[in-house]
Design a protein around this motif. Structure first.
Motif, PDB file in Angstrom:
ATOM      1  N   ARG A   7       0.204  35.032  -2.125  1.00  0.00           N
ATOM      2  CA  ARG A   7       1.544  35.464  -1.762  1.00  0.00           C
ATOM      3  C   ARG A   7       2.230  36.085  -2.972  1.00  0.00           C
ATOM      4  O   ARG A   7       1.823  35.867  -4.122  1.00  0.00           O
ATOM      5  CB  ARG A   7       2.370  34.309  -1.226  1.00  0.00           C
ATOM      6  N   GLU A   8       3.302  36.820  -2.714  1.00  0.00           N
ATOM      7  CA  GLU A   8       4.107  37.443  -3.751  1.00  0.00           C
ATOM      8  C   GLU A   8       5.470  36.766  -3.762  1.00  0.00           C
ATOM      9  O   GLU A   8       6.031  36.445  -2.719  1.00  0.00           O
ATOM     10  CB  GLU A   8       4.262  38.944  -3.457  1.00  0.00           C
ATOM     11  N   TYR A   9       6.004  36.509  -4.950  1.00  0.00           N
ATOM     12  CA  TYR A   9       7.335  35.926  -5.080  1.00  0.00           C
ATOM     13  C   TYR A   9       7.973  36.527  -6.327  1.00  0.00           C
ATOM     14  O   TYR A   9       7.459  36.359  -7.441  1.00  0.00           O
ATOM     15  CB  TYR A   9       7.245  34.393  -5.192  1.00  0.00           C
ATOM     16  N   GLY A  18       8.075  39.518  -7.480  1.00  0.00           N
ATOM     17  CA  GLY A  18       7.234  40.451  -8.209  1.00  0.00           C
ATOM     18  C   GLY A  18       6.011  39.841  -8.869  1.00  0.00           C
ATOM     19  O   GLY A  18       5.258  40.533  -9.535  1.00  0.00           O
ATOM     20  N   ARG A  19       5.788  38.558  -8.681  1.00  0.00           N
ATOM     21  CA  ARG A  19       4.598  37.885  -9.225  1.00  0.00           C
ATOM     22  C   ARG A  19       3.720  37.453  -8.071  1.00  0.00           C
ATOM     23  O   ARG A  19       4.203  37.151  -6.974  1.00  0.00           O
ATOM     24  CB  ARG A  19       5.012  36.677 -10.057  1.00  0.00           C
ATOM     25  N   TYR A  20       2.425  37.377  -8.318  1.00  0.00           N
ATOM     26  CA  TYR A  20       1.467  37.033  -7.277  1.00  0.00           C
ATOM     27  C   TYR A  20       0.813  35.687  -7.589  1.00  0.00           C
ATOM     28  O   TYR A  20       0.481  35.395  -8.734  1.00  0.00           O
ATOM     29  CB  TYR A  20       0.422  38.136  -7.142  1.00  0.00           C
TER      30      TYR A  20
END
Length: 114
Positions: A70-72, A74-76
């Motif tokens: 998942r992405e949160y 801008g970080r994966y």
């Protein structure tokens, strides 16, 4: 897509329940991988967290899991989400069945289908 790994349990954490009602529990499994053993963290969520109740550190197990990403902000992030655990001596796993094919001795001379 399902994956499996086999190793020895290093630790099992206590379940965490969040305000939303979401429950997760994590386990670390040591997998022998050549010269350097790998310590793999797997998470079990909701009703699957109960799969860890009967397990103890040092047990040899095989874990079936899915990879979740998942992405949160801008970080994966990736997680290994367990859904099945089989212990080394678990007799509840279904036995592998070999298919049964008829042999020539199963037929009489007048049973030939052509």
């Amino acid at each position: 897509m399902a994956y499996e790994l086999t190793g020895k349990i290093k630790l099992i954490q206590e379940p965490k329940t969040f305000d939303s009602g979401f429950t997760k529990r994590e386990m670390v499994v040591i997998v022998e991988d050549g010269k350097y053993p790998q310590e793999i963290n797997l998470e079990f969520v909701q009703d699957k967290a109960a799969l860890l109740d009967a397990l103890e550190p040092e047990q040899e197990i095989t874990v079936s899991f899915d990879i979740r990403g998942r992405e949160y902000n801008g970080r994966y992030y990736n997680n290994l989400q367990g859904w099945k655990v089989v212990t080394g001596g678990d007799e509840t796993a279904p036995p592998a069945e070999e298919p049964s094919f008829p042999t020539p001795s199963d037929f009489e001379d007048d049973d030939i289908p052509f």
